[in-house]
Structures are given as C-alpha cells and as structure tokens.
Write an enzyme that holds these catalytic residues in place. Sequence first.
Site, mmCIF file in Angstrom:
data_model
loop_
_atom_site.group_PDB
_atom_site.id
_atom_site.type_symbol
_atom_site.label_atom_id
_atom_site.label_comp_id
_atom_site.label_asym_id
_atom_site.label_seq_id
_atom_site.Cartn_x
_atom_site.Cartn_y
_atom_site.Cartn_z
ATOM 1 N N TYR A 205 32.108 36.073 58.375
ATOM 2 C CA TYR A 205 31.464 35.924 57.071
ATOM 3 C C TYR A 205 30.256 36.855 56.982
ATOM 4 O O TYR A 205 29.295 36.712 57.740
ATOM 5 C CB TYR A 205 31.008 34.483 56.838
ATOM 6 C CG TYR A 205 32.103 33.451 56.853
ATOM 7 C CD1 TYR A 205 33.440 33.794 56.592
ATOM 8 C CD2 TYR A 205 31.828 32.121 57.128
ATOM 9 C CE1 TYR A 205 34.445 32.845 56.609
ATOM 10 C CE2 TYR A 205 32.824 31.153 57.134
ATOM 11 C CZ TYR A 205 34.127 31.526 56.882
ATOM 12 O OH TYR A 205 35.128 30.577 56.899
ATOM 13 N N HIS B 204 40.151 31.276 64.180
ATOM 14 C CA HIS B 204 40.134 31.377 62.718
ATOM 15 C C HIS B 204 41.550 31.453 62.146
ATOM 16 O O HIS B 204 41.867 30.792 61.155
ATOM 17 C CB HIS B 204 39.317 32.601 62.299
ATOM 18 C CG HIS B 204 38.676 32.467 60.959
ATOM 19 N ND1 HIS B 204 37.502 33.082 60.622
ATOM 20 C CD2 HIS B 204 39.049 31.788 59.856
ATOM 21 C CE1 HIS B 204 37.181 32.779 59.373
ATOM 22 N NE2 HIS B 204 38.116 31.996 58.889
ATOM 23 N N PRO C 17 37.347 22.701 49.579
ATOM 24 C CA PRO C 17 37.713 21.389 49.030
ATOM 25 C C PRO C 17 37.434 21.263 47.537
ATOM 26 O O PRO C 17 37.923 20.333 46.901
ATOM 27 C CB PRO C 17 36.835 20.429 49.837
ATOM 28 C CG PRO C 17 35.636 21.238 50.196
ATOM 29 C CD PRO C 17 36.178 22.610 50.473
ATOM 30 N N LEU C 18 36.646 22.195 46.987
ATOM 31 C CA LEU C 18 36.396 22.215 45.545
ATOM 32 C C LEU C 18 37.149 23.367 44.875
ATOM 33 O O LEU C 18 36.772 23.833 43.804
ATOM 34 C CB LEU C 18 34.896 22.318 45.264
ATOM 35 C CG LEU C 18 34.072 21.110 45.720
ATOM 36 C CD1 LEU C 18 32.585 21.337 45.450
ATOM 37 C CD2 LEU C 18 34.542 19.834 45.037
ATOM 38 N N GLY D 167 35.217 26.394 44.072
ATOM 39 C CA GLY D 167 34.295 26.154 42.960
ATOM 40 C C GLY D 167 34.966 25.745 41.673
ATOM 41 O O GLY D 167 34.315 25.205 40.774
ATOM 42 N N PHE D 168 36.278 25.987 41.570
ATOM 43 C CA PHE D 168 36.962 25.700 40.312
ATOM 44 C C PHE D 168 36.866 24.228 39.919
ATOM 45 O O PHE D 168 36.688 23.884 38.746
ATOM 46 C CB PHE D 168 38.430 26.119 40.400
ATOM 47 C CG PHE D 168 39.247 25.618 39.245
ATOM 48 C CD1 PHE D 168 39.162 26.222 38.003
ATOM 49 C CD2 PHE D 168 40.056 24.498 39.383
ATOM 50 C CE1 PHE D 168 39.887 25.737 36.922
ATOM 51 C CE2 PHE D 168 40.785 24.011 38.314
ATOM 52 C CZ PHE D 168 40.690 24.635 37.075
#
Length: 331
Positions: A56, A136, A215-216, A219-220
């Site tokens: 990242y 990963h 899990p979201l 962001g959506f």
Amino acid sequence: MTSTRNLGGLDVPAIGFGAMVLSPGMYGDIDDGRAVAALDAAIGAGGTFIDTSDAYGDDGHNEKVVGRAIRGRRDEVTVATKFGLRVPDGAQPHPLAVGFAFEQLLVNAEPKYIRGYADSSLTNLGIDVIDLYYLHFPDPQVPIEDSVGAMGELVADGKVRYLGVSNVTPDELRRAYAVHPIAAVQTEWSMWRPIDPELLDVARELGVGVVPWSPLGAGFLTGTVEKLDDGDFRNNAPRFDAESLKANNASYAALQALAADLGITRSQLALAWLLHQDPAVVPIPGSRTPAHIVENLAAADITLHPDTLERIDAVLARLMPVGGTLLQDER
C-alpha cells in the site's frame, strides 16, 4: 454483540481498521498528518486491530504511517500486514490470474524472499513482532505449502505471532492450514460481494477467522459516493463509472430505508450485518474521516433482530450490482 472476537487464537476488536485508504493513490491524495489523525481516531475509539500491507503506497508508505501512529502505544494495538505484491529487486514477478480494479497484479511468494519481506515490514512499522502476517495473494508459481512453511519459520523465530492467508480458494486454505495453523483468512465480502460459501465452510471447520476486506464495498455502501476524485483507484473499476454508479446508487437505495428504520447509518447497517454472519468475522473498514471511523466502529454495538436480518437478506436477494467487482478471479 461482543466487543472482541477471536481469530484462530488471536483476540481482536470486533471491527478493525483498514489503513489502505491512508496512502496516496487509493482514494486520491492525502497527507501523512491527516493519515496519522485518522489512525489516532481509530485507536482512540477502540479500532486497535490495524490492517496494512507493504504494497500500500510507494516504498512501504502505508506501513510507515502506521508505524508513526503507533509509536509509543504499541501495547494498545494489534498489527496485521501482508507481503508478496511488492516484488523485490532481482525477484521474478509472477502474474496472477486475478486483477484488482481490472489492473494486472504481480506477486512473488518464493520462500527465499519471505524473511526479507518480514524484516522490511518490521522496519517500516518500527516494531519487533508482527501480530498477524498474511500472504497477500497465493503465488501461482509457488505451492502455497512452501510459502506458508517459510512463514512458519518466522513464527518459530519470534518475528511473527500468527499467520494469515488472503484471497485464497477453499482448497488453498486447507493446504495452507495443513502446514501451519492459520488464524485468519482475508477475503472480499460485503453486501456488495458475497463470500464464497465453501470458503466460509472451510474456515468454520478449521477454526479460522474471516476478515472481510472492503466490507463497505470500497465506500459504495455508505451511500455517499456520487463522484470520484482524480487519482482514486476506484476509477479503474467499471462498477464506479458514472453510469454504473448512478444505477447502483438507485438500486441500493433500498438499504437506506432499512437503516433509517433502525436509526443507524447505511455503513453501520452493512457492518452490523457482516458481524451477524458468523462470530469469527472481523471486518476492517477504512476511512480518512475521524467521525466516520468512530461511526463505523460503533456498529459493533448494534444487535440486529432475526426478523431484521430476514428483511435485509430479502432486499439483498433482489439487488444485482452493475459493472462487475473489484477483484476479478479467473482461477
């Protein structure tokens, strides 16, 4: 709902914090000051299970930011990081049969490089031991048994406490566990993308915790994404193009009524729903805004009645996202 959960022997908060969004190039530009402030908010609100990766940001940026935020408070946090996507100089990059946001991913999980990956992450994070260390992605040119065997040596040497695997098939999880106990499997899972039911079954059978990433729905599922900034990786995913986003927002608006009836936000509804799927599920939402971070973590205190869960599942059964998923798996 309990405030802590167990991942294969490792006790963590019921909701963790995904730090990926705190590096530039993920959700657009961000400075380190804002990133550290977000982490401070997460830790202060009980989101002390922090998830990062050496991949990242550039040159281990995300791990370094996490290290800066936890300096002087190491005993307050549980740190998870991952390796394999930042291929070192001299190593052969191996193309994956999966693409993230429709970009080709390259990996190298050869055993001879794994100790070096861990040492670099320990340096970036400024810590002596990694609490949870993930592969990963499984390397298509390296048996997962070989990669996990080398990871197990890190546990024996005291550099790592628990092992995890990420983005694996049910068979790969079984094979990994046969070599060394696996505390957690990380996989994409949300109201937007269901988990592979066989993977969940295998995790339950083996006593492996499940850590849903995104899990979201990137962001959506917050219901607030209408347009993306330049430099946001989600611009690469057709699900987030203008036409698809408009259609998806209209379709998933049904979740807003459910959340409003319960007096909670859509984000909290999405996270609480995940927590009710299994007692060993620990989602790791990410955010850059302290108020949203606190809001997300508060979902751990929400109990959904069985009738409410039936209503949610009935709504989800009618929804069909437009534009594909973030992770395209061709295995």
